[in-house]
Design an enzyme around this catalytic site. Sequence first.
Site, PDB file in Angstrom:
ATOM      1  N   SER A  11      73.606  34.225  16.295  1.00  0.00           N
ATOM      2  CA  SER A  11      73.472  33.263  15.362  1.00  0.00           C
ATOM      3  C   SER A  11      74.498  32.448  15.153  1.00  0.00           C
ATOM      4  CB  SER A  11      73.086  33.948  14.096  1.00  0.00           C
ATOM      5  OG  SER A  11      74.392  34.694  13.634  1.00  0.00           O
ATOM      6  N   LYS A  71      81.809  28.898  10.868  1.00  0.00           N
ATOM      7  CA  LYS A  71      80.539  29.005  10.732  1.00  0.00           C
ATOM      8  C   LYS A  71      80.379  28.836   9.482  1.00  0.00           C
ATOM      9  CE  LYS A  71      77.102  32.623  11.897  1.00  0.00           C
ATOM     10  NZ  LYS A  71      76.701  33.828  12.612  1.00  0.00           N
ATOM     11  N   SER A  74      75.928  38.541  17.389  1.00  0.00           N
ATOM     12  CA  SER A  74      75.942  36.866  16.946  1.00  0.00           C
ATOM     13  C   SER A  74      77.066  36.108  17.413  1.00  0.00           C
ATOM     14  CB  SER A  74      75.503  36.767  15.392  1.00  0.00           C
ATOM     15  OG  SER A  74      74.221  36.980  15.395  1.00  0.00           O
TER      16      SER A  74
END
Lengths: 485, 95, 479
Positions: free
Chosen positions: A153, A78, A177
């Site tokens: 997310s 990420k 997330s």
Amino acid sequence: MKFHDLTIQEIRQKLRSGVLTSVELTQACLARIKATDDRLNAFITVCEEEALAAAAVADQQLAAGDTGLLTGIPVAVKDIFNTLDIRTTCGSKILANYVSPYDATVVAKLRQQGAVIVGKLNMDEFAMGSSSENSAAGVVRNPWDTERVPGGSSGGSAAAVAAGQVVATLGTDTGGSVRQPASHCGVVGLKPTYGRVSRYGVVAYASSLDQVGPVAGNVEDCALMLGVVAGYDPADSTSVDCPVPDYLENLKDGVAGKKIGLPKEYFIAGLDPDIKRAVEAAIETYRQLGAEIVEVSLPHTDYSVACYYLIAMAEASSNLARYDGVRFGLRKDIGKGLTGMYQQTRTAGFGDEVKRRIMLGTYALSSGYYDAYYLKAQKVRTLIRHDFLAVFEQVDLLLTPVAPTPAFKIGEMVNDPLQMYLSDIFTVPINLAGTCGLSLPCGLSAGGLPIGLQLIGKPFAEADILQAAYAFEQATDWNARVPKL
Amino acid sequence: MKISEKDVEHVARLARLTLEPADLTIMTGQMDALLGYVEKLNELDTEGVEPMAHAVPMSNAFRDDEMKPPIGIERALQNAPAAAAGCFKVPKIIE
Amino acid sequence: MNSRYEVVIGLEVHVQLTTKTKIFCGCSTGFGQSPNSQTCPVCLGLPGALPVLNRQVVDDAIKAGLATNCQIAPDSIFARKNYFYPDLPKGYQISQFELPICEHGWLDIETEGSGKKRLGITRIHMEEDAGKLLHNEDNSSSVDLNRACTPLLEVVSEPDMRSSEEAIAYLKQLHQIVVYLGICDGNLEEGSFRCDANVSIRPWGQKELGTRSELKNLNSFRYIKQAIEYEVERQIDVIDAGEKVVQETRLFDPDAGVSRSMRGKEEAHDYRYFPDPDLLPLQVSADWVEQVRSSLPELSAAKLQRYQDEMGLPVYDAGVISADRQLAEYFEALVEQYNQPKICSNWVMGEVLGALKEKNLTIDQCPVSPELLAGILQRIDDNTISGKIAKTVFEEIWQNGKTADQVIEEKGLKQVTDTGEIEAIVAAVIAANPGQVAEYRAGKEKLMGFFVGQVMQASKGKANPGMANALLKKKLTEM
């Protein structure tokens, strides 16, 4: 090449035996990204050159008998993780050109085990969102239906694995997330116990809730990835100095005799019927596998979303103060002095969702409101944690849905932040309690969208939920389903 | 209303954000809705409940007073929007 | 003292600690390095970096707390103080707010104006310093973050002081304590010991405090005194003019001798303190406190008392020597080897401090160690050398670091105690000065000093003065 039917261990076998080289594998990944990412937008940065160089080094190491757990395996992280000399944007305009001078601890650990990092994955800006729509790099799309969100997310982290772009990824989970996008994309995602994995070098959203988690195509890979990144880090005061078990060792022990609790507050009216059906079927599977199923109660569940957002936003408002245009990142200065520079920089650099959370968090901490909002939320957090500790006196693990609905359509919730926040109801309590949770595929909706099952474990009992997840994965074929892309 | 536009403007100043008039109205509405929602925490009696600042109850994490190499001036300044003579440059602070 | 108003002063002192590294990262705290050369992701406030507390800072805070009679809190926490400023990299300062590490202390001071007095210390807490801002010609400012994240103790007093004299006495004592403890270098000019003063006045007899102003930028004891006295006068003028004192921060300008308001240039602060989630609560056990307590040096106040009570030094000598920890240690090492404290204090305050001052050195740079000095004093005692020759020996040792015995031997400074030798010199002196002899014998006994001087001169100072005296007396009387 597809990885869906191979585990990391199997790929390692091929690499070590010379059937496959890391360069070939990495090239295949890069080709897959090229072929699919215009539709998914899972990556913010693809570092082809660095990845191929790392793969070449890995091939030499493999030839020399290297035994790194990930030597030559293409992974991605990420864009919230600092990566030395590779851009780290955190999905924000304010960090659009930020090149970190250091590696996050978990990135260093991946490198130590020989992983080939092929790029940085798209995400909601500063990890604030449940849909991966709030990114300066554009919306991420769900590989199962590109009209839909992948969750957030860590949407890029889940979508990339689901689409076979890389073997495994790292995400972060502050209120769901990792688990929620894993659920929406039909992959396995784990949020470890707070303190299990170092946060050093992870761009902070809400420090008392943030935790790094792996996303992978199957439970075994998820367990392997967790083993690589877990462990005490002297650079993170909140990381816990307790030994990391070998998560692969007892993975196949099954669930016979285990007591699985179903918190009644998680099986409420309003739960999507497809999800209800899939989760009930999963419960039945566990019963058949020899687990004892009991109903339990987590009485403060209904307060967790309010509690979570107050704490997360308050911490975020302070964590995001460093984006001031002084030392790094975007600067807007039209000659209105220092305060003007701060305001213009931050107003231009942050997206709407980030601003909203900074605003609410600032308000919740401000003079006269601290006790009513922040302090109150911290007290409620204690009650929520106690709920879990009490329930874990009775059962070994908990089984719940991950999200109340399957992936929604892009744009569907954009104008209703509160509605979006409420969809985190099944994931945020785990972060508040600081314990561990995992999402794995347990079905498809009538519309063909993946449905995830959440297993929640005692603090530091990641091995327990991995074991239970593995048993389910072996007993069903949901994990074998892949999106047609 | 839990919060007025004037309050929101004050908070924006504290947070170093500016809101255009239209945005101010939207932000006020959204903040008001959320603050209204979190009111539900007041249904709970938390008298005597310890606030929880950390997810895991722990204390005392230290480092020894031992020097580590700095990252170097070049690395320190590599992302600086403006720099000169080894320093970050900012608009003059009006005194 | 003003006849109409009582002055009320409270002080906030920032003590920069002498740890090797910063409070939350491993960067050096050294002063005067190139800008931003002592930085890392943590003290630059880069995304993702996390603080880890330097244990030495906690030890130092406990030391300061014990030395100022504070209670050491078993539980304390770090909090974030949120505000934007370019010298504050994270947009918040890590400090302590609720639950500081030390509370409820006091110091006893003594002043001419008010005698002995006990002043309260509200709290001592740990925090990180900000960086430095330099203001450029071109309408810009430069940020150097070398100082960012260096450890500070903030010592907050009660508003117990009633004059600038008391304030200075408090500050000097606090300064002496932190330097004595070895936790601060005490350098005011470099900002290692910084003071803000809260000053207000109220009519005598009024209970509630007047509106205070906060004076900043006070980097010498002299300026602090000036600034407080200026502020008191200013507030009296304001009230006498029928106006009200406003709560504000004022910056003292030592060149002009006035302070200027910073009002209007800073917005109302709302620091939004909350516990820092990146740092764990600090728990200090009773064992830890005792461990630190047992490592504390004897402080100057205790030495002052002991030097008088046990060593019999006059208060002046005890005061001079106990004021500086290293000087006191030198003195004590000397007494250890030569157990005549008053003679030791005479030498330390006379020869030693005199020579140091002349050469602009500090006591730790003194080339004559306590051992070497004791060697000189012992030779005086056993009549090997006279007190006067001893000063020559001291100078020699200062130059070459040899022992007293070596210097006496090499330079032939051994006192002449051979009666025959001295008798010969005495005879020669008497023969050479018939006039003075006659005067002496006529009753001018004061001339004895002259004769002794002549003998000493003739012997190049080596004749034992006592023996010379006795022999002269004998000879002159016999004549």
